[in-house]
Design a protein around this motif. Structure first.
Motif, PDB file in Angstrom:
ATOM      1  N   TRP A  33       0.840  -1.194   0.000  1.00 49.82           N
ATOM      2  CA  TRP A  33       0.000   0.000   0.000  1.00 49.82           C
ATOM      3  C   TRP A  33       0.878   1.248   0.000  1.00 49.82           C
ATOM      4  O   TRP A  33       1.478   1.587   1.013  1.00 49.82           O
ATOM      5  CB  TRP A  33      -0.897   0.001   1.229  1.00 49.82           C
ATOM      6  N   LYS A  59      -3.476   0.946   8.840  1.00 52.08           N
ATOM      7  CA  LYS A  59      -2.593  -0.165   8.490  1.00 52.08           C
ATOM      8  C   LYS A  59      -1.558  -0.304   9.589  1.00 52.08           C
ATOM      9  O   LYS A  59      -1.273   0.637  10.318  1.00 52.08           O
ATOM     10  CB  LYS A  59      -1.962   0.027   7.119  1.00 52.08           C
ATOM     11  N   ASP A  60      -1.007  -1.488   9.700  1.00 53.08           N
ATOM     12  CA  ASP A  60      -0.130  -1.787  10.825  1.00 53.08           C
ATOM     13  C   ASP A  60       1.312  -1.351  10.635  1.00 53.08           C
ATOM     14  O   ASP A  60       1.968  -0.964  11.581  1.00 53.08           O
ATOM     15  CB  ASP A  60      -0.166  -3.289  11.131  1.00 53.08           C
ATOM     16  N   THR A  64       2.546  -2.525   4.209  1.00 52.87           N
ATOM     17  CA  THR A  64       1.358  -3.346   4.390  1.00 52.87           C
ATOM     18  C   THR A  64       0.788  -3.752   3.032  1.00 52.87           C
ATOM     19  O   THR A  64       0.555  -2.896   2.184  1.00 52.87           O
ATOM     20  CB  THR A  64       0.290  -2.574   5.190  1.00 52.87           C
ATOM     21  N   GLU A  68      -4.417  -6.319   3.585  1.00 57.43           N
ATOM     22  CA  GLU A  68      -4.425  -6.153   5.038  1.00 57.43           C
ATOM     23  C   GLU A  68      -4.831  -4.747   5.483  1.00 57.43           C
ATOM     24  O   GLU A  68      -4.986  -4.494   6.668  1.00 57.43           O
ATOM     25  CB  GLU A  68      -3.057  -6.508   5.613  1.00 57.43           C
ATOM     26  N   VAL A  69      -4.992  -3.832   4.546  1.00 55.06           N
ATOM     27  CA  VAL A  69      -5.380  -2.457   4.882  1.00 55.06           C
ATOM     28  C   VAL A  69      -6.860  -2.442   5.231  1.00 55.06           C
ATOM     29  O   VAL A  69      -7.679  -3.054   4.541  1.00 55.06           O
ATOM     30  CB  VAL A  69      -5.078  -1.499   3.710  1.00 55.06           C
TER      31      VAL A  69
END
Length: 100
Positions: A33, A59-60, A64, A68-69
């Motif tokens: 991302w 997001k982590d 990412t 997973e966002v």
């Protein structure tokens, strides 16, 4: 042959044209991302020119993957986007047909 496209929010018409012209288009959910792209941002026409809107995401980490966002719902962005769209386009032909 498959052609991978990035995910977008209200993409420009040029993106839609390339996507529709591809023989086997797919959305790449494994790419990382990047910031400041059309993935969660858009521009719509307003009486004063381009009006920018964006979908807040969480997001982590820095790299990412798109899959997973997550969309952030801490603010009421959907209502803000709809107000802008209604304000700018409510007098357009056929808006009443698209509004629902």
């Amino acid at each position: 042959t498959q052609q991978a496209f990035p995910i977008t929010y209200l993409p420009p018409i040029s993106y839609v044209a390339y996507f529709m012209a591809a023989s086997a288009p797919l959305i790449d959910i494994y790419e990382h991302w990047p910031k400041s792209t059309y993935r969660n941002r858009a521009e719509i026409a307003s009486p004063k020119g381009r009006y920018r809107i964006s979908v807040p995401v969480s997001k982590d980490k820095h790299h990412t993957p798109v899959r997973e966002v997550k969309i952030s719902y801490k603010e009421n962005w959907q209502q803000n986007h709809w107000r802008a769209i209604r304000s700018f386009y409510s007098n357009s032909p056929y808006f009443l047909h698209y509004e629902p």
